[in-house]
Design a protein around this motif. Structure first.
Motif, mmCIF file in Angstrom:
data_model
loop_
_atom_site.group_PDB
_atom_site.id
_atom_site.type_symbol
_atom_site.label_atom_id
_atom_site.label_comp_id
_atom_site.label_asym_id
_atom_site.label_seq_id
_atom_site.Cartn_x
_atom_site.Cartn_y
_atom_site.Cartn_z
ATOM 1 N N PRO A 11 33.804 41.333 40.421
ATOM 2 C CA PRO A 11 34.524 40.104 40.339
ATOM 3 C C PRO A 11 33.541 39.302 39.724
ATOM 4 C CG PRO A 11 33.404 40.531 42.346
ATOM 5 C CD PRO A 11 33.228 41.720 41.883
ATOM 6 N N THR A 12 34.183 37.941 39.032
ATOM 7 C CA THR A 12 33.642 37.047 38.309
ATOM 8 C C THR A 12 32.939 35.986 39.368
ATOM 9 O OG1 THR A 12 35.544 35.786 38.097
ATOM 10 C CG2 THR A 12 35.103 37.178 36.417
ATOM 11 N N ASN A 34 39.873 36.628 36.080
ATOM 12 C CA ASN A 34 39.696 37.591 37.097
ATOM 13 C C ASN A 34 40.676 38.455 36.814
ATOM 14 O OD1 ASN A 34 37.440 37.001 38.949
ATOM 15 N ND2 ASN A 34 38.597 35.180 39.790
ATOM 16 N N HIS A 41 40.082 42.523 37.689
ATOM 17 C CA HIS A 41 38.832 42.429 38.028
ATOM 18 C C HIS A 41 38.707 42.934 39.536
ATOM 19 C CE1 HIS A 41 36.075 39.993 35.054
ATOM 20 N NE2 HIS A 41 37.063 40.750 34.463
#
Length: 341
Positions: free
Chosen positions: A37-38, A114, A117
């Motif tokens: 994830p970011t 995202n 993701h």
């Protein structure tokens, strides 16, 4: 009517995987699908804040089968009756639910950083599961009543534990009885379980306290076109001839053909279906389905594999094998997947 003193529940769930790329392996797929994830998440706060008092209880509502009544009751099982793989379902906080809803929207929003993701099970649990301290409190409480904790799932929302009927009565204040329903023996808890009120903020419910299984919904038909449909007040224009659904019908109904024409048909992906039975004829029915409806020739290259997770017994075939066969067949019809070019 006596019931054998055997485990009430089995975790046997074969994984029926349709592998649509000849060079694809499951680890490679997992590496491709689960992207970091970011952003990272803050720690999850504890929600069990009071000491456990066994005299202060709350009821877990809607956790009893309707068949568990005095008419069907044939008496309690012995205290030593094994109850394997009981599942305690936990619940997120309202704040976690809101954050999860927003993340799901972002995962499917092409304009979001995202987008796709995906989170691993561990990452999901860290962000949207119950706090580890709360899980420790629950598992310690289960252990104090003699239960064996088999597994805490990485999502931190499900706890698998086992024990005996007497332990269940002591801890959850409900009894397991033998039932006779429509001439068939069954076992079920006779009342909704109760737990200490201190655990209520994180415990949603408990299941696998009975041996009732879902019934197949399909109705076999020997022909694809058959008589028997009739008009009614609800459907006054119903024709007298019925038409069974074919893969081509599904492709038209769900507007899949434009995707196929654009070269998108599931290639290079794995579809995993969790079932409570083996398929009766293994790959035979699946191959026949794909051959009969032209999927094998139009979209060659798919494979079918049946896997049993570690630690679970093989359920073999049972009354649900027809449903399992339909699941793998329809999955193949929706994503027929030729080999990647």
């Amino acid at each position: 009517m006596q019931h054998s003193n055997s485990p009430l529940h089995s975790c046997a769930l074969p994984l029926l995987a349709l592998l649509f790329a000849t060079a694809l392996t499951l680890p490679a797929f997992a590496q491709k699908a689960f992207v970091q994830p970011t952003s990272t998440a803050a720690s999850v706060p504890d929600r069990i804040t009071q000491p456990i008092n066994e005299a202060q209880l709350v009821t877990l509502q809607r956790n009893t089968r309707p068949e568990a009544n005095s008419r069907n009751d044939r008496g309690a099982v012995s205290d030593g009756f094994d109850i394997e793989h009981i599942f305690l379902l936990l619940q997120r906080s309202p704040e976690q639910e809101q954050k999860l809803d927003k993340l799901i929207d972002k995962l499917n929003d092409r304009t979001s950083p995202n987008f796709h993701h995906w989170l691993t099970a561990d990452e999901f649990g860290q962000r949207f599961g119950v706090a580890p301290e709360d899980i420790d409190t629950i598992t310690n409480w289960l252990g104090s009543h003699g239960f064996r904790v088999n597994r805490v799932y990485p999502s931190r929302i499900l706890i698998d534990f086992s024990g005996a009927a007497g332990q269940l009565r002591e801890a959850f204040h409900t009894e397991i009885h033998q039932l006779e329903v429509n001439g068939e023996p069954h076992i079920s808890n006779m009342s909704d379980p109760r737990i200490p009120a201190a655990l209520a903020p994180v415990v949603k419910g408990i299941f696998s306290l009975n041996d009732f299984k879902p019934h197949p919904m399909y109705k076999p038909a020997p022909q694809y076109t058959f008589a028997g449909c009739a008009s009614s007040a609800d459907v006054p224009t119903e024709p007298g001839t019925c038409y069974a659904m074919t893969p081509q019908d599904n492709q038209t109904i769900y507007n899949l053909n434009p995707l196929y024409n654009a070269g998108i048909s599931g290639q290079g992906q794995t579809i995993v279906l969790v079932e409570d039975t083996d398929t009766y004829n293994g790959t035979g029915d699946w191959n026949t389905y794909r051959s009969t409806f032209g999927l094998a020739s139009a979209f060659p290259g798919g494979t079918y594999t049946q896997v049993h997770p570690g630690g679970c017994t093989d359920p073999l075939t049972n009354e649900d094998d027809g449903e399992a066969a339909i699941d793998v067949e329809v999955a193949s019809a929706i994503a027929p997947a030729p080999p990647s070019s």
